[in-house]
Design a protein around this motif. Sequence first.
Motif, mmCIF file in Angstrom:
data_model
loop_
_atom_site.group_PDB
_atom_site.id
_atom_site.type_symbol
_atom_site.label_atom_id
_atom_site.label_comp_id
_atom_site.label_asym_id
_atom_site.label_seq_id
_atom_site.Cartn_x
_atom_site.Cartn_y
_atom_site.Cartn_z
ATOM 1 N N ARG A 28 0.361 7.654 12.949
ATOM 2 C CA ARG A 28 1.024 8.900 12.594
ATOM 3 C C ARG A 28 1.294 8.905 11.093
ATOM 4 O O ARG A 28 1.960 8.005 10.564
ATOM 5 C CB ARG A 28 2.329 9.051 13.369
ATOM 6 N N THR A 29 0.765 9.905 10.405
ATOM 7 C CA THR A 29 0.930 9.948 8.952
ATOM 8 C C THR A 29 2.396 10.105 8.575
ATOM 9 O O THR A 29 3.138 10.867 9.191
ATOM 10 C CB THR A 29 0.125 11.100 8.341
ATOM 11 N N GLY A 30 2.785 9.361 7.546
ATOM 12 C CA GLY A 30 4.146 9.410 7.041
ATOM 13 C C GLY A 30 5.126 8.555 7.798
ATOM 14 O O GLY A 30 6.237 8.301 7.323
ATOM 15 N N LYS A 31 4.723 8.078 8.975
ATOM 16 C CA LYS A 31 5.676 7.388 9.852
ATOM 17 C C LYS A 31 5.262 5.952 10.151
ATOM 18 O O LYS A 31 6.094 5.036 10.101
ATOM 19 C CB LYS A 31 5.820 8.175 11.149
ATOM 20 N N ASP A 32 3.991 5.723 10.460
ATOM 21 C CA ASP A 32 3.572 4.415 10.960
ATOM 22 C C ASP A 32 3.111 3.448 9.878
ATOM 23 O O ASP A 32 3.042 2.246 10.112
ATOM 24 C CB ASP A 32 2.445 4.577 11.995
ATOM 25 N N ILE A 33 2.729 3.964 8.711
ATOM 26 C CA ILE A 33 2.341 3.109 7.599
ATOM 27 C C ILE A 33 3.434 3.167 6.540
ATOM 28 O O ILE A 33 3.674 4.220 5.941
ATOM 29 C CB ILE A 33 0.986 3.542 6.984
ATOM 30 N N ARG A 34 4.102 2.058 6.327
ATOM 31 C CA ARG A 34 5.159 1.979 5.308
ATOM 32 C C ARG A 34 4.492 2.022 3.931
ATOM 33 O O ARG A 34 3.524 1.305 3.668
ATOM 34 C CB ARG A 34 5.936 0.683 5.493
ATOM 35 N N PHE A 35 4.998 2.876 3.073
ATOM 36 C CA PHE A 35 4.380 3.117 1.769
ATOM 37 C C PHE A 35 5.362 2.739 0.683
ATOM 38 O O PHE A 35 6.400 3.386 0.517
ATOM 39 C CB PHE A 35 3.988 4.592 1.672
ATOM 40 N N GLU A 36 5.045 1.663 -0.042
ATOM 41 C CA GLU A 36 5.919 1.180 -1.091
ATOM 42 C C GLU A 36 5.299 1.470 -2.452
ATOM 43 O O GLU A 36 4.163 1.084 -2.713
ATOM 44 C CB GLU A 36 6.141 -0.339 -0.941
ATOM 45 N N ARG A 37 6.061 2.156 -3.287
ATOM 46 C CA ARG A 37 5.605 2.435 -4.641
ATOM 47 C C ARG A 37 6.799 2.276 -5.574
ATOM 48 O O ARG A 37 7.960 2.429 -5.132
ATOM 49 C CB ARG A 37 5.008 3.835 -4.739
ATOM 50 N N PRO A 38 6.564 1.953 -6.831
ATOM 51 C CA PRO A 38 7.694 1.696 -7.735
ATOM 52 C C PRO A 38 8.733 2.820 -7.700
ATOM 53 O O PRO A 38 8.411 3.996 -7.842
ATOM 54 C CB PRO A 38 7.017 1.606 -9.109
ATOM 55 N N GLY A 39 9.972 2.431 -7.459
ATOM 56 C CA GLY A 39 11.065 3.399 -7.364
ATOM 57 C C GLY A 39 11.315 3.881 -5.957
ATOM 58 O O GLY A 39 12.342 4.522 -5.698
ATOM 59 N N PHE A 40 10.396 3.578 -5.035
ATOM 60 C CA PHE A 40 10.529 4.042 -3.648
ATOM 61 C C PHE A 40 10.026 2.932 -2.725
ATOM 62 O O PHE A 40 8.842 2.864 -2.410
ATOM 63 C CB PHE A 40 9.721 5.317 -3.411
ATOM 64 N N ASP A 41 10.930 2.062 -2.304
ATOM 65 C CA ASP A 41 10.557 0.934 -1.454
ATOM 66 C C ASP A 41 11.389 0.929 -0.169
ATOM 67 O O ASP A 41 12.404 0.238 -0.082
ATOM 68 C CB ASP A 41 10.755 -0.386 -2.208
ATOM 69 N N PRO A 42 11.014 1.710 0.828
ATOM 70 C CA PRO A 42 9.762 2.469 0.904
ATOM 71 C C PRO A 42 9.964 3.925 0.499
ATOM 72 O O PRO A 42 11.088 4.384 0.306
ATOM 73 C CB PRO A 42 9.426 2.396 2.388
ATOM 74 N N PHE A 43 8.817 4.627 0.423
ATOM 75 C CA PHE A 43 8.863 6.075 0.278
ATOM 76 C C PHE A 43 9.472 6.631 1.556
ATOM 77 O O PHE A 43 9.295 6.046 2.642
ATOM 78 C CB PHE A 43 7.442 6.624 0.092
#
Length: 440
Positions: free
Chosen positions: A87-102
């Motif tokens: 599920r997009t936005g939910k099942d893959i944790r997305f870490e980017r500088p300033g947002f850990d996680p998004f």
Amino acid sequence: MPDPARNHAVVIGAGMAGLTAAQALSRHFRKVTVIERDTLPAEAAPRRGTPQCQHAHMLLAGGLQALQRLFPGFEKDLADAGAVKVRTGKDIRFERPGFDPFPIRDLGFDIFSMSRPLLEAVTRGRVLQTPNIGICMRSRVTKLVASRDTMRVEAAHYESDDGPAVTVEADLVVEASGRCGLTLQLLDELSLQKPDETEIGIDQAYASTIVERLDHNAEWLGNITLPSAPASSRGAFLFPIEKQRWLLSIGGNHGDAPPGDRAGFMDFVKSLRTPTIYDAVRDARPLTDIVRYQLPCSTRRHFERLESFPEGLLVTGDALCRFNPVFGQGMSVAAQEAVILDRLLTEDVPMQRLARDFFAAIQDTIATPWGVAVNDFVYPATRGARPPDLAQRLQYGAALTKLAADDPEVHRLTVEVSQLLKPQAALREQKLAARVMSLI
């Protein structure tokens, strides 16, 4: 039914670009022959001709949508083969500088996560069910045969491992080999101009391994950790794949290459900006050796600018535009190009105009992922023509990311663009642009 005036099409290469092109052509030609130098495995397994296939690949939503159009029921085929629904936005944790996680949000649509060999095997299986497509394995095309008088490709000459050399007549040849060497060679022979090339020299190096997927008591199936560019280029993808496994790919650029030994590999993972992936896999049992791959540059060949091009010839996939694999766009773009080819043939575009119309029609499809590739210029060592407005682009992107973190609708839009469901121009729509600029 295929138009009887279109007798035989030849596709060079049985990767994702070649398979999807063959399926599109099968609806319009009496016979389609795919010529592939490899032995194609019966099951989902790596093969020599796709040295990058053991690394993390992402089938974007736009690519899945295109495959579903070419092969109705394709999503079910993937699920039946063991691909993991995400599920997009939910099942893959997305870490980017300033947002850990998004911010984690359900964005309303699914994609599938799997190994590249599984995706190719499912696609190849569907192609082999198409009665008028045949695949010649262990065969290498050595020359395109064209008439200098008519500037039209008439045949392809290939050599087989288990038979004599063959010249096969064709009404259309599609080079989907990833190399473009045959087309460039033919342009030389016909004294025609070669396409301009745009390169973005990133010297991307990555290493991958498959490990058991543990019950790690987290609310995610996979994780993406982006680097703190330009200070560091180290990033990683941890994707769930078939058979309860994780595929872990780590990478860096401009000389920061991950090691190939297990201890060095894990040290690289431990050095990532966040500990999330290291904590998840440090106790996981390795299931494969570590494999490495390097890509010097992203390359875009501008066939759309040529005034003359041989009739009866097309180029698609990586032979047309090779993207930085970190962004996971190549397979999806190839599938979308095949859908465009199918549309043009359905519209009865004459063969004399097919190449010109095809190269023009795919430019919007290429523009969005290529616009992402330009972000590689954030690294000072990146080679190529640096956009004069790079600083403004990066500022806009940072402000847009901040807005997307706060606004679920903007978040969804940015993901739809990155998943090739909407054009990059959607991120510059007037009202949205005004909101973004107010944050700069």
